[in-house]
Motif scaffolding. Structure first.
Motif, mmCIF file in Angstrom:
data_model
loop_
_atom_site.group_PDB
_atom_site.id
_atom_site.type_symbol
_atom_site.label_atom_id
_atom_site.label_comp_id
_atom_site.label_asym_id
_atom_site.label_seq_id
_atom_site.Cartn_x
_atom_site.Cartn_y
_atom_site.Cartn_z
ATOM 1 N N LEU A 91 2.380 1.698 -3.513
ATOM 2 C CA LEU A 91 1.392 2.116 -4.511
ATOM 3 C C LEU A 91 0.885 3.527 -4.232
ATOM 4 O O LEU A 91 0.679 4.320 -5.163
ATOM 5 C CB LEU A 91 0.218 1.134 -4.524
ATOM 6 C CG LEU A 91 0.523 -0.293 -5.002
ATOM 7 C CD1 LEU A 91 -0.706 -1.175 -4.868
ATOM 8 C CD2 LEU A 91 1.026 -0.282 -6.436
ATOM 9 N N GLY A 92 0.685 3.857 -2.937
ATOM 10 C CA GLY A 92 0.161 5.178 -2.594
ATOM 11 C C GLY A 92 1.167 6.295 -2.744
ATOM 12 O O GLY A 92 0.781 7.466 -2.814
ATOM 13 N N SER A 93 2.440 5.945 -2.777
ATOM 14 C CA SER A 93 3.488 6.968 -2.895
ATOM 15 C C SER A 93 3.790 7.338 -4.347
ATOM 16 O O SER A 93 4.576 8.254 -4.597
ATOM 17 C CB SER A 93 4.778 6.472 -2.222
ATOM 18 O OG SER A 93 4.561 6.205 -0.846
ATOM 19 N N ARG A 94 3.193 6.630 -5.279
ATOM 20 C CA ARG A 94 3.436 6.941 -6.688
ATOM 21 C C ARG A 94 2.807 8.279 -7.064
ATOM 22 O O ARG A 94 1.765 8.655 -6.512
ATOM 23 C CB ARG A 94 2.870 5.845 -7.587
ATOM 24 C CG ARG A 94 3.506 4.476 -7.446
ATOM 25 C CD ARG A 94 2.869 3.498 -8.409
ATOM 26 N NE ARG A 94 1.415 3.476 -8.254
ATOM 27 C CZ ARG A 94 0.591 2.894 -9.118
ATOM 28 N NH1 ARG A 94 1.077 2.327 -10.215
ATOM 29 N NH2 ARG A 94 -0.704 2.910 -8.899
ATOM 30 N N TRP B 173 0.843 -1.207 0.000
ATOM 31 C CA TRP B 173 0.000 0.000 0.000
ATOM 32 C C TRP B 173 0.879 1.258 0.000
ATOM 33 O O TRP B 173 0.605 2.221 -0.717
ATOM 34 C CB TRP B 173 -0.922 -0.059 1.210
ATOM 35 C CG TRP B 173 -1.801 1.139 1.386
ATOM 36 C CD1 TRP B 173 -2.069 2.125 0.480
ATOM 37 C CD2 TRP B 173 -2.544 1.467 2.561
ATOM 38 N NE1 TRP B 173 -2.933 3.054 1.020
ATOM 39 C CE2 TRP B 173 -3.236 2.681 2.284
ATOM 40 C CE3 TRP B 173 -2.705 0.869 3.804
ATOM 41 C CZ2 TRP B 173 -4.064 3.285 3.236
ATOM 42 C CZ3 TRP B 173 -3.530 1.464 4.731
ATOM 43 C CH2 TRP B 173 -4.202 2.663 4.449
ATOM 44 N N GLN B 174 1.934 1.251 0.810
ATOM 45 C CA GLN B 174 2.837 2.405 0.878
ATOM 46 C C GLN B 174 3.489 2.667 -0.477
ATOM 47 O O GLN B 174 3.570 3.820 -0.929
ATOM 48 C CB GLN B 174 3.902 2.163 1.941
ATOM 49 C CG GLN B 174 4.914 3.286 2.102
ATOM 50 C CD GLN B 174 4.321 4.533 2.730
ATOM 51 O OE1 GLN B 174 3.412 4.455 3.544
ATOM 52 N NE2 GLN B 174 4.828 5.700 2.330
ATOM 53 N N PRO C 260 -0.912 6.951 1.004
ATOM 54 C CA PRO C 260 -0.242 5.810 1.639
ATOM 55 C C PRO C 260 -0.522 5.807 3.137
ATOM 56 O O PRO C 260 -0.982 6.814 3.707
ATOM 57 C CB PRO C 260 1.235 6.070 1.341
ATOM 58 C CG PRO C 260 1.333 7.550 1.203
ATOM 59 C CD PRO C 260 0.043 7.996 0.576
ATOM 60 N N ALA D 2 -1.290 8.966 -7.451
ATOM 61 C CA ALA D 2 -2.045 7.915 -6.769
ATOM 62 C C ALA D 2 -3.356 8.464 -6.224
ATOM 63 O O ALA D 2 -3.413 9.588 -5.707
ATOM 64 C CB ALA D 2 -1.208 7.318 -5.632
ATOM 65 N N SER D 3 -4.423 7.678 -6.336
ATOM 66 C CA SER D 3 -5.748 8.141 -5.894
ATOM 67 C C SER D 3 -5.894 8.119 -4.381
ATOM 68 O O SER D 3 -6.588 8.951 -3.796
ATOM 69 C CB SER D 3 -6.840 7.267 -6.529
ATOM 70 O OG SER D 3 -6.782 7.325 -7.942
#
Length: 285
Positions: free
Chosen positions: A51-54, A48-49, A61, A57-58
């Motif tokens: 993917l959310g840091s990209r 999650w961290q 993180p 990201a919607s």
């Protein structure tokens, strides 16, 4: 003599200390029950961290969620008046509604389940009605309850009641119908009256089925109140989530969902624990 000599070393062999055995059992329990979910949750948080840091990201993180909701986490009981209260008060308000609605569902559901399980006429007359009504989604009951009660609080309690009662009725009736015939014959031989038969034979024999229905019912109660509070407003975790969405506070929503999941899990565990104690371990855990 040789036999005695051979047995002596066995008698003098060191025995395992109780403290060491308990420590070993604790370590085994942690390795088999605690460590696996910790590892899985840790891996999911890392994914999650990442993917959310990209960029773009919607969803934020987990580090951002904690940062945004830190005040809610460390001050869950603040009260600034009106609906501006901490997340703990939101959860407590929802739990109160669940307690009222679910308690009524337990009393009515077990009573109707016993009636349907005992009476063939009641089974044929009521079971089709139950099968139809239990398929109605929880939120579909809300407009009817608002029209009838003209107030959000009793309407939410009614939605909890009408949502959670069906598995209680069905499982209780199945448990009653599955009471062994030998139990009924014994009750006749020792001439138990209606109350004695209900307390000593019927409830203990059907308890595993009843508590299976109670566990399903408490889960449905928690689901129903979250959905209902999104529409009725006021104080409650469901309204908190909806208000956070309207204010684009995504981190608040994620934090609330974590609390909702934990509370739902604890409610299920509490009912399961009570069931094991009452049924002496024969109910499903």
């Amino acid at each position: 003599m040789n036999a005695i000599t051979t047995a002596l070393p066995l008698a003098d062999a060191p025995r395992a200390k109780p403290g060491m055995a308990a420590l070993k059992n604790t370590g085994k329990y942690l390795a088999t029950h605690v460590l696996p979910p910790i590892i899985v949750i840790g891996l999911l948080l890392v994914i999650w961290q990442l993917l959310g840091s990209r960029p773009g990201a919607s969803l934020p993180p987990p580090s951002k969620v904690v940062q945004d909701t830190w005040e809610l986490i460390v001050h869950p009981f603040y009260d600034r008046g009106g609906n501006d209260v901490g997340i703990a008060w939101q959860l407590i308000a929802s739990l109160k509604r669940v307690a009222f609605g679910y308690s009524i569902a337990v009393v009515v559901g077990v009573s109707l389940g016993v009636l349907v399980g005992q009476s063939t006429w009641a089974l044929r007359g009521l079971d089709p009605l139950f099968q139809v009504l239990r398929t109605v989604p929880p939120l579909a009951w809300l407009p009817i309850s608002l029209a009838g009660f003209r107030d959000g609080h009793p309407s939410a309690i009614f939605v909890i009641f009408i949502t959670s009662i069906w598995p209680i009725i069905i499982n209780t009736s199945i448990g009653i119908r599955n009471i062994p015939e030998d139990y009924r014959n014994v009750a006749k031989v020792i001439r138990l009256n209606g109350i004695e038969y209900f307390v000593k034979i019927m409830l203990p024999a059907a308890a595993p089925f009843i508590f299976s229905g109670l566990r399903i019912g408490v889960g449905l109660s928690w689901l129903a109140i979250i959905a209902a509070e999104m529409l009725i407003g006021g104080v409650g975790i469901g309204f908190f989530i909806w208000d956070a969405w309207n204010s684009s506070r995504i981190s608040d929503i994620i934090l609330a969902l974590v609390y909702v999941g934990i509370i739902g899990f604890l409610l299920d565990r509490i009912v399961a624990f009570i069931g094991r104690k009452i049924t002496r371990g024969t109910s499903a855990s």
